[in-house]
Motif scaffolding. Structure first.
Motif, short mmCIF file in Angstrom:
data_model
loop_
_atom_site.label_atom_id
_atom_site.label_comp_id
_atom_site.label_asym_id
_atom_site.label_seq_id
_atom_site.Cartn_x
_atom_site.Cartn_y
_atom_site.Cartn_z
N VAL A 10 0.83 -1.21 0.00
CA VAL A 10 0.00 0.00 0.00
C VAL A 10 0.86 1.26 0.00
O VAL A 10 0.73 2.12 -0.88
N VAL A 11 1.76 1.38 0.99
CA VAL A 11 2.53 2.63 1.12
C VAL A 11 4.00 2.42 1.47
O VAL A 11 4.73 3.40 1.65
N GLY A 12 4.45 1.20 1.58
CA GLY A 12 5.82 0.96 2.02
C GLY A 12 5.93 1.03 3.53
O GLY A 12 4.99 1.42 4.22
N GLY A 13 7.09 0.62 4.05
CA GLY A 13 7.29 0.67 5.49
C GLY A 13 7.04 -0.64 6.20
O GLY A 13 7.04 -0.70 7.43
N GLY A 14 6.84 -1.73 5.44
CA GLY A 14 6.59 -3.03 6.07
C GLY A 14 7.76 -3.53 6.89
O GLY A 14 7.58 -4.30 7.84
N GLY A 15 8.97 -3.09 6.54
CA GLY A 15 10.14 -3.50 7.29
C GLY A 15 10.10 -3.03 8.74
O GLY A 15 10.75 -3.62 9.61
N LEU A 16 9.32 -1.97 9.00
CA LEU A 16 9.15 -1.48 10.37
C LEU A 16 8.58 -2.56 11.26
O LEU A 16 8.88 -2.64 12.45
N LEU A 17 7.76 -3.44 10.69
CA LEU A 17 7.14 -4.53 11.44
C LEU A 17 7.94 -5.82 11.31
O LEU A 17 8.18 -6.52 12.31
N ASP A 77 18.31 1.57 1.68
CA ASP A 77 17.63 0.30 1.84
C ASP A 77 18.62 -0.82 2.12
O ASP A 77 18.38 -1.69 2.95
N GLY A 78 19.75 -0.83 1.42
CA GLY A 78 20.76 -1.85 1.66
C GLY A 78 21.39 -1.72 3.03
O GLY A 78 21.74 -2.72 3.66
N LEU A 79 21.50 -0.50 3.51
CA LEU A 79 22.18 -0.24 4.78
C LEU A 79 21.28 -0.48 5.99
O LEU A 79 21.69 -1.12 6.96
N ILE A 80 20.03 0.02 5.92
CA ILE A 80 19.13 -0.06 7.08
C ILE A 80 17.79 -0.69 6.69
O ILE A 80 17.41 -1.72 7.21
N GLY A 81 17.04 -0.05 5.77
CA GLY A 81 15.87 -0.69 5.21
C GLY A 81 14.51 -0.13 5.55
O GLY A 81 13.80 0.36 4.65
N PRO A 82 14.03 -0.19 6.81
CA PRO A 82 12.65 0.18 7.10
C PRO A 82 12.29 1.58 6.62
O PRO A 82 13.02 2.54 6.83
N GLY A 83 11.13 1.69 5.96
CA GLY A 83 10.66 2.98 5.46
C GLY A 83 11.07 3.28 4.04
O GLY A 83 10.72 4.34 3.50
N THR A 84 11.78 2.35 3.39
CA THR A 84 12.25 2.60 2.02
C THR A 84 11.12 2.91 1.06
O THR A 84 11.18 3.88 0.29
N GLY A 85 10.07 2.09 1.09
CA GLY A 85 8.94 2.32 0.19
C GLY A 85 8.29 3.66 0.43
O GLY A 85 7.85 4.35 -0.50
N THR A 86 8.22 4.08 1.71
CA THR A 86 7.65 5.37 2.07
C THR A 86 8.46 6.51 1.48
O THR A 86 7.92 7.46 0.89
N PHE A 87 9.79 6.43 1.62
CA PHE A 87 10.66 7.47 1.07
C PHE A 87 10.57 7.49 -0.46
O PHE A 87 10.59 8.57 -1.07
N LEU A 88 10.49 6.33 -1.07
CA LEU A 88 10.38 6.27 -2.53
C LEU A 88 9.12 6.98 -3.00
O LEU A 88 9.17 7.78 -3.95
N ILE A 89 7.99 6.68 -2.38
CA ILE A 89 6.72 7.27 -2.82
C ILE A 89 6.75 8.79 -2.71
O ILE A 89 6.41 9.50 -3.66
N ILE A 90 7.17 9.31 -1.54
CA ILE A 90 7.10 10.77 -1.36
C ILE A 90 8.10 11.48 -2.26
O ILE A 90 7.82 12.58 -2.77
N THR A 91 9.27 10.91 -2.51
CA THR A 91 10.23 11.57 -3.39
C THR A 91 9.80 11.52 -4.85
O THR A 91 10.02 12.47 -5.60
N ILE A 92 9.18 10.42 -5.25
CA ILE A 92 8.68 10.32 -6.63
C ILE A 92 7.56 11.33 -6.85
O ILE A 92 7.45 11.94 -7.92
N ILE A 93 6.73 11.55 -5.82
CA ILE A 93 5.65 12.54 -5.94
C ILE A 93 6.21 13.96 -5.97
O ILE A 93 5.88 14.75 -6.86
#
Length: 267
Positions: free
Chosen positions: A31-38, A159-175
């Protein structure tokens, strides 16, 4: 041998928790990225697992979900592959570079910066309620693809270094940087996220950091979550994705902010 011993210590309760976390993480990522947080913190509950093994196992499990999401989003949202694929290629290289440093640098070094960035992301999203409601592409005169590539390299490295929130950062920067709406930005983010997972795994797998049995089981659950999440997000459109996006950003801020506070208190 260490990985096999770690898996042998997994109880039924922990196994069920891992599968549930992977299912939920796949839905959130779709949906929005950030699944790695869980999913990543859940993996750290496995007895005997090291942080690098948790990160590597998380990447392989996530690859199932992100691939499923990327295929579903591409078939239904028809994103511009001329932007998404080159961005993904550069992100793969960035992610490989980040994974090389993952075992050397503590994540705590980056967490305060990430929290600040997420606060800015949330503020921008709330302050501009029409952001991402329509596509209004920017940088059409020769700079669109270089900017997309730069974004892919930076977020791929993270994403390679830490990971969580990558999808979230991708979406907002692409927008914000490229001018796509939430639906198309999400579709592109899934494609790029597949590449960042692959890039990190190109380092983690040869070095033996993946716990295969655990990763494959969680991967199937992650794939199911990714399929359900992507279909729901596409069906409900920009408004639903925006609300879910803000919810995930808020949770990320609270979780990472608490981590920073707890680490400062302990030192």
């Amino acid at each position: 041998m260490d990985a096999i011993q770690s898996l042998g210590d997994i109880t039924i309760a922990i196994a069920i928790l891992m599968l549930f976390a992977a299912l939920a993480a796949g839905w959130i990522d779709a949906v929005v990225g950030g699944g790695g947080l869980l999913q990543l913190p859940a993996l750290l509950l496995v007895p005997g697992i090291t942080p690098v093994e948790a990160l590597a196992t998380n990447k392989l499990a996530s690859l199932f979900g992100t691939t499923t999401s990327a295929v579903t989003w591409t078939r239904r949202a028809h994103p511009d592959l001329g932007t998404a694929l080159p961005m993904a290629a550069v992100a793969l290289i960035g992610s490989y570079g980040g994974a090389n440093l993952a075992a050397l640098l503590p994540a705590a070094v980056f967490k305060p910066v990430i929290v600040a960035a997420l606060v800015i992301v949330a503020t921008i999203t709330i302050a501009f309620p029409t952001l991402g409601s329509i596509s209004a592409l920017r940088h059409r005169h020769g700079t669109h693809h270089p900017i997309a590539g730069l974004l892919g390299a930076v977020i791929g490295f993270y994403d390679g270094l830490i990971g969580p929130g990558t999808g979230t950062f991708l979406i907002i920067t692409i927008i914000t940087a490229l001018g796509y709406d939430f639906v198309l930005a999400s579709a592109k983010a899934k494609i790029v996220n597949v590449a960042t997972n692959v890039g990190a795994l190109l380092f983690f797998i040869p070095h033996g950091h993946v716990l295969w049995a655990l990763a494959l089981g969680m991967g199937l659950a992650n794939m199911a979550g990714g399929y359900l999440g992507s279909r729901m997000a596409i069906a409900r459109g920009n408004r639903f994705i925006r609300i879910a996006f803000l919810a995930v950003v808020a949770v990320l801020i609270v979780k990472l902010g608490y981590d920073v506070w707890a680490e400062n208190i302990s030192t």
